[in-house]
Scaffold this motif. Structure first.
Motif, PDB file in Angstrom:
ATOM      1  N   ILE A  89       0.851  -1.186   0.000  1.00  0.00           N
ATOM      2  CA  ILE A  89       0.000   0.000   0.000  1.00  0.00           C
ATOM      3  C   ILE A  89       0.889   1.239   0.000  1.00  0.00           C
ATOM      4  CG2 ILE A  89      -0.264   0.091   2.516  1.00  0.00           C
ATOM      5  CD1 ILE A  89      -3.193   1.137   1.896  1.00  0.00           C
ATOM      6  N   TYR A  90       0.475   2.215  -0.797  1.00  0.00           N
ATOM      7  CA  TYR A  90       1.106   3.531  -0.798  1.00  0.00           C
ATOM      8  C   TYR A  90       0.212   4.417   0.052  1.00  0.00           C
ATOM      9  CZ  TYR A  90       4.108   1.761  -4.414  1.00  0.00           C
ATOM     10  OH  TYR A  90       5.027   1.013  -5.110  1.00  0.00           O
ATOM     11  N   LEU A  91       0.757   4.891   1.148  1.00  0.00           N
ATOM     12  CA  LEU A  91       0.000   5.580   2.180  1.00  0.00           C
ATOM     13  C   LEU A  91       0.515   7.001   2.365  1.00  0.00           C
ATOM     14  CD1 LEU A  91      -1.853   5.644   4.753  1.00  0.00           C
ATOM     15  CD2 LEU A  91       0.072   4.565   5.962  1.00  0.00           C
ATOM     16  N   ASN A  92      -0.342   7.969   2.108  1.00  0.00           N
ATOM     17  CA  ASN A  92      -0.009   9.355   2.398  1.00  0.00           C
ATOM     18  C   ASN A  92      -0.713   9.733   3.700  1.00  0.00           C
ATOM     19  OD1 ASN A  92       1.028  12.095   1.003  1.00  0.00           O
ATOM     20  ND2 ASN A  92      -0.789  12.477   2.238  1.00  0.00           N
ATOM     21  N   ILE A  93       0.048  10.218   4.675  1.00  0.00           N
ATOM     22  CA  ILE A  93      -0.526  10.629   5.951  1.00  0.00           C
ATOM     23  C   ILE A  93      -0.337  12.133   6.103  1.00  0.00           C
ATOM     24  CG2 ILE A  93      -0.563  10.294   8.443  1.00  0.00           C
ATOM     25  CD1 ILE A  93       0.950   7.623   7.935  1.00  0.00           C
ATOM     26  N   ASP A  94      -1.412  12.869   5.914  1.00  0.00           N
ATOM     27  CA  ASP A  94      -1.352  14.314   6.102  1.00  0.00           C
ATOM     28  C   ASP A  94      -1.343  14.642   7.595  1.00  0.00           C
ATOM     29  OD1 ASP A  94      -1.153  15.095   3.482  1.00  0.00           O
ATOM     30  OD2 ASP A  94      -3.258  15.642   3.260  1.00  0.00           O
ATOM     31  N   PRO A  95      -0.544  15.640   7.990  1.00  0.00           N
ATOM     32  CA  PRO A  95      -0.390  15.968   9.409  1.00  0.00           C
ATOM     33  C   PRO A  95      -1.573  16.763   9.973  1.00  0.00           C
ATOM     34  CG  PRO A  95       0.921  17.457   8.091  1.00  0.00           C
ATOM     35  CD  PRO A  95       0.313  16.459   7.143  1.00  0.00           C
ATOM     36  N   PHE A  96      -2.676  16.085  10.135  1.00  0.00           N
ATOM     37  CA  PHE A  96      -3.861  16.716  10.702  1.00  0.00           C
ATOM     38  C   PHE A  96      -4.715  15.640  11.355  1.00  0.00           C
ATOM     39  CE2 PHE A  96      -8.130  18.384  10.733  1.00  0.00           C
ATOM     40  CZ  PHE A  96      -7.919  19.661  11.217  1.00  0.00           C
ATOM     41  N   PRO A  97      -5.238  15.814  12.518  1.00  0.00           N
ATOM     42  CA  PRO A  97      -5.053  16.943  13.423  1.00  0.00           C
ATOM     43  C   PRO A  97      -3.593  17.075  13.871  1.00  0.00           C
ATOM     44  CG  PRO A  97      -6.715  15.410  14.272  1.00  0.00           C
ATOM     45  CD  PRO A  97      -6.150  14.819  13.048  1.00  0.00           C
ATOM     46  N   LEU A  98      -3.203  18.290  14.138  1.00  0.00           N
ATOM     47  CA  LEU A  98      -1.797  18.595  14.411  1.00  0.00           C
ATOM     48  C   LEU A  98      -1.280  17.966  15.692  1.00  0.00           C
ATOM     49  CD1 LEU A  98      -1.766  22.344  13.347  1.00  0.00           C
ATOM     50  CD2 LEU A  98      -0.988  20.362  12.035  1.00  0.00           C
ATOM     51  N   ASN A  99      -2.136  17.674  16.637  1.00  0.00           N
ATOM     52  CA  ASN A  99      -1.685  17.116  17.914  1.00  0.00           C
ATOM     53  C   ASN A  99      -1.551  15.591  17.879  1.00  0.00           C
ATOM     54  OD1 ASN A  99      -4.463  16.823  17.672  1.00  0.00           O
ATOM     55  ND2 ASN A  99      -4.817  16.918  19.878  1.00  0.00           N
ATOM     56  N   GLU A 100      -1.768  14.970  16.732  1.00  0.00           N
ATOM     57  CA  GLU A 100      -1.682  13.508  16.611  1.00  0.00           C
ATOM     58  C   GLU A 100      -0.374  13.093  15.939  1.00  0.00           C
ATOM     59  OE1 GLU A 100      -3.715  11.269  17.893  1.00  0.00           O
ATOM     60  OE2 GLU A 100      -5.080  12.785  18.664  1.00  0.00           O
ATOM     61  N   ASP A 101       0.052  11.867  16.200  1.00  0.00           N
ATOM     62  CA  ASP A 101       1.310  11.333  15.675  1.00  0.00           C
ATOM     63  C   ASP A 101       1.059  10.504  14.420  1.00  0.00           C
ATOM     64  OD1 ASP A 101       3.797  10.232  15.231  1.00  0.00           O
ATOM     65  OD2 ASP A 101       3.858   9.115  17.119  1.00  0.00           O
ATOM     66  N   PRO A 102       1.573  10.938  13.248  1.00  0.00           N
ATOM     67  CA  PRO A 102       1.377  10.163  12.022  1.00  0.00           C
ATOM     68  C   PRO A 102       2.032   8.782  12.070  1.00  0.00           C
ATOM     69  CG  PRO A 102       2.878  11.986  11.625  1.00  0.00           C
ATOM     70  CD  PRO A 102       2.339  12.155  13.015  1.00  0.00           C
ATOM     71  N   ASN A 103       3.042   8.603  12.916  1.00  0.00           N
ATOM     72  CA  ASN A 103       3.699   7.298  13.023  1.00  0.00           C
ATOM     73  C   ASN A 103       2.745   6.228  13.530  1.00  0.00           C
ATOM     74  OD1 ASN A 103       6.245   8.201  12.093  1.00  0.00           O
ATOM     75  ND2 ASN A 103       6.628   9.079  14.114  1.00  0.00           N
ATOM     76  N   LYS A 104       1.769   6.610  14.352  1.00  0.00           N
ATOM     77  CA  LYS A 104       0.776   5.646  14.836  1.00  0.00           C
ATOM     78  C   LYS A 104      -0.046   5.087  13.676  1.00  0.00           C
ATOM     79  CE  LYS A 104       0.166   7.560  19.464  1.00  0.00           C
ATOM     80  NZ  LYS A 104      -0.791   8.212  20.383  1.00  0.00           N
ATOM     81  N   VAL A 105      -0.350   5.949  12.722  1.00  0.00           N
ATOM     82  CA  VAL A 105      -1.119   5.507  11.551  1.00  0.00           C
ATOM     83  C   VAL A 105      -0.271   4.560  10.702  1.00  0.00           C
ATOM     84  CG1 VAL A 105      -2.301   6.265   9.461  1.00  0.00           C
ATOM     85  CG2 VAL A 105      -2.508   7.609  11.557  1.00  0.00           C
ATOM     86  N   GLU A 106       0.980   4.906  10.487  1.00  0.00           N
ATOM     87  CA  GLU A 106       1.866   4.043   9.700  1.00  0.00           C
ATOM     88  C   GLU A 106       2.006   2.669  10.348  1.00  0.00           C
ATOM     89  OE1 GLU A 106       6.343   3.991   7.737  1.00  0.00           O
ATOM     90  OE2 GLU A 106       5.831   5.536   9.194  1.00  0.00           O
ATOM     91  N   ILE A 107       2.209   2.630  11.642  1.00  0.00           N
ATOM     92  CA  ILE A 107       2.335   1.355  12.363  1.00  0.00           C
ATOM     93  C   ILE A 107       1.058   0.525  12.212  1.00  0.00           C
ATOM     94  CG2 ILE A 107       2.492   0.349  14.687  1.00  0.00           C
ATOM     95  CD1 ILE A 107       4.431   2.746  15.320  1.00  0.00           C
ATOM     96  N   LEU A 108      -0.090   1.173  12.295  1.00  0.00           N
ATOM     97  CA  LEU A 108      -1.368   0.487  12.124  1.00  0.00           C
ATOM     98  C   LEU A 108      -1.442  -0.176  10.751  1.00  0.00           C
ATOM     99  CD1 LEU A 108      -4.308  -0.116  13.026  1.00  0.00           C
ATOM    100  CD2 LEU A 108      -4.908   2.086  12.005  1.00  0.00           C
ATOM    101  N   PHE A 109      -1.100   0.551   9.702  1.00  0.00           N
ATOM    102  CA  PHE A 109      -1.166  -0.002   8.352  1.00  0.00           C
ATOM    103  C   PHE A 109      -0.191  -1.171   8.183  1.00  0.00           C
ATOM    104  CE2 PHE A 109      -3.791   3.549   7.391  1.00  0.00           C
ATOM    105  CZ  PHE A 109      -4.494   3.205   6.250  1.00  0.00           C
ATOM    106  N   LYS A 110       0.927  -1.141   8.873  1.00  0.00           N
ATOM    107  CA  LYS A 110       1.889  -2.247   8.798  1.00  0.00           C
ATOM    108  C   LYS A 110       1.333  -3.523   9.415  1.00  0.00           C
ATOM    109  CE  LYS A 110       6.056   0.479   8.374  1.00  0.00           C
ATOM    110  NZ  LYS A 110       7.353   0.880   8.942  1.00  0.00           N
ATOM    111  N   ASP A 111       0.334  -3.385  10.285  1.00  0.00           N
ATOM    112  CA  ASP A 111      -0.334  -4.567  10.845  1.00  0.00           C
ATOM    113  C   ASP A 111      -1.231  -5.254   9.818  1.00  0.00           C
ATOM    114  OD1 ASP A 111       0.833  -4.246  13.334  1.00  0.00           O
ATOM    115  OD2 ASP A 111      -0.896  -3.200  14.200  1.00  0.00           O
ATOM    116  N   TYR A 112      -1.635  -4.544   8.797  1.00  0.00           N
ATOM    117  CA  TYR A 112      -2.582  -5.062   7.812  1.00  0.00           C
ATOM    118  C   TYR A 112      -1.938  -5.443   6.488  1.00  0.00           C
ATOM    119  CZ  TYR A 112      -6.483  -3.733  10.788  1.00  0.00           C
ATOM    120  OH  TYR A 112      -7.382  -3.642  11.817  1.00  0.00           O
ATOM    121  N   PHE A 113      -0.985  -4.642   6.022  1.00  0.00           N
ATOM    122  CA  PHE A 113      -0.383  -4.853   4.697  1.00  0.00           C
ATOM    123  C   PHE A 113       1.031  -5.401   4.816  1.00  0.00           C
ATOM    124  CE2 PHE A 113      -3.804  -1.977   3.636  1.00  0.00           C
ATOM    125  CZ  PHE A 113      -4.206  -2.424   2.383  1.00  0.00           C
TER     126      PHE A 113
END
Length: 133
Positions: free
Chosen positions: A38-62
């Motif tokens: 998967i090619y995943l673009n994570i825009d930095p919004f909301p600003l107080n959240e960590d985009p790395n958490k989203v990337e780690i989540l996707f690594k659990d699936y793909f």
């Protein structure tokens, strides 16, 4: 099949919402997402959240996650990055807040190989003649 299609998505820093979508995608498909990239673009919004958490989540699936984390959010640039970076014959693009109903990715690919260039999946009934739900 995994060499014919890659997945792309544009995401915000909303791991809880992305997890719901990913769970529904995994449940809906007739394939193992771990076999795909998967090619995943994570825009930095909301600003107080960590985009790395989203990337780690996707690594659990793909099986493979190619990630872009721009410094400012821009939906058009996110889609452009996803679609221009993906390197397969077919791209399955979805948004991080979609919830899927069961369908056969194999059937979709078979149809696309018959010279269909785009398939739109709908979650509700729509009358093509009147434009009403």
């Amino acid at each position: 099949m995994n060499d014919k299609i890659t997945f792309t998505t544009t995401s915000l820093c909303r791991p809880d919402i992305s997890n719901i979508s990913l769970d529904s995608l995994r449940s809906a498909l007739d394939i193992d997402l771990k076999l795909f990239r998967i090619y995943l673009n994570i825009d930095p919004f909301p600003l107080n959240e960590d985009p790395n958490k989203v990337e780690i989540l996707f690594k659990d699936y793909f099986g493979e996650v190619i990630c872009n984390k721009p410094s400012s959010p821009n939906f058009a640039n996110a889609v452009k990055w996803c679609w221009s970076t993906a390197d397969s014959d077919f791209i399955f693009h979805y948004e991080d807040d979609w919830v899927f109903k069961p369908f056969s990715l194999k059937d979709v690919l078979n149809e696309m190989e018959e010279n269909i260039s785009q398939v739109r999946l709908r979650a509700f009934e729509y009358d093509n003649y009147t434009g009403k739900l």
